[in-house]
Scaffold this active site. Sequence first.
Site, PDB file in Angstrom:
ATOM      1  N   PRO A  31       0.849  -1.200   0.000  1.00 30.02           N
ATOM      2  CA  PRO A  31       0.000   0.000   0.000  1.00 30.02           C
ATOM      3  C   PRO A  31       0.880   1.244   0.000  1.00 30.02           C
ATOM      4  O   PRO A  31       1.694   1.422   0.897  1.00 30.02           O
ATOM      5  CB  PRO A  31      -0.790  -0.119   1.309  1.00 30.02           C
ATOM      6  CG  PRO A  31      -0.697  -1.568   1.689  1.00 30.02           C
ATOM      7  CD  PRO A  31       0.639  -2.031   1.198  1.00 30.02           C
ATOM      8  N   CYS A  32       0.721   2.086  -1.006  1.00 28.38           N
ATOM      9  CA  CYS A  32       1.613   3.241  -1.165  1.00 28.38           C
ATOM     10  C   CYS A  32       0.886   4.578  -1.031  1.00 28.38           C
ATOM     11  O   CYS A  32       1.523   5.614  -0.890  1.00 28.38           O
ATOM     12  CB  CYS A  32       2.274   3.203  -2.545  1.00 28.38           C
ATOM     13  SG  CYS A  32       3.222   1.727  -2.915  1.00 28.38           S
TER      14      CYS A  32
END
Length: 377
Positions: A83-84
């Site tokens: 998850p960025c």
Amino acid sequence: MGKAPTVFDLFCGAGGLSLGFQQADFRVLGGNDFFKSAGQTFSNAHENSKFYDMPIQELKGNHILSDMSMKRGDLDCLVGGPPCQAYSVYNHKRSMDDERANLFKEYLRIVDELYPKWIVIENVTGIKSIDNGQVIETIRTELNDRGYEIEVKTLFAEDYGIPQERRRVIFLGNRINAPIHWPKKTHTAENFVTIFDSISDLPELENGEKLCDGTYLEKPKSNYQRNIRKNSLKITNHDAPKLGAVNIERLKFIKPGGSWRDIPHDLLPNGMKSAKRSDHTKRYGRMKWDGMSCTILTKCDIHWGAYIHPEQDRAITVREAARIQGFPDHVEFFGNKTEQYVQVGNAVPPILGKAIAKTILPTINSIKNSALNDETV
């Protein structure tokens, strides 16, 4: 020729990305996720690989290196989809307690501890619009600071022979000063893989019906089906979800390529009776044999997307969703049905993973062969 190049998969889920690398002759050392059912699927699909069933915060690079009898820097490629979205200095809502930001920090920690030669990161296209693209630049900077040259590109799944409109942002790079190449498109509008190509050979089912013995009743009807059925002796995960009576009544009005607009007004869900005809174009959508699928999500709910079978009045099964994602039939999905759909929808299509892997493989083999030649001189 030396040993096969190695790959490790973080946030691996069912392992679609690393399965593609496996199909391109990489050796999948292992994967990590905190999802037990996905771990069963991953282990079943990746023989001789180790699944690390734990939060990434508990995963230690030195343990992986010890388990695999490797040193820091030996790993050829680290892949995964961390998850960025929250990891940006420009995201003013970000805090040290933001789970997504911290998960990406953990990903960077594993990069530091393993120090792989190549990195492949996958993410949704929405990442490009956050903070006017600054999230992407922040990730690139973090990896540049660690010695990695990184390029970013949006790849379209249908361009590589996947019967689905799916776009994903790919970060691809290395720390060995090797050229970065992107996979060449293999398909165009003239030869896109269709729904017919992908699922037309699977046994018919009634709404809520479970497949009994998993026997293939028909021969493959396309090259896609021939390839996807290799090494598989039976069909698994081909059970139709149970739709309620009102939904079955709605389905009777929806033609192939149609949607909620085909449903009589009095049969529409209350929340959709006042919707504009131009809204919600995929809801209650029925697939067309000669078309492609919309993006396979973690929940193939007909209320949210075009997940109605082209001919049969039912929603698509986990196996049909997996076929549309490009998973071979020999990959069985474990857990309850909800967990199976989540695994399929979250995955990178293996065919896309293979296309990416094949762009890296020649460089890795060239460097390894050069090293072997130097040793023999």
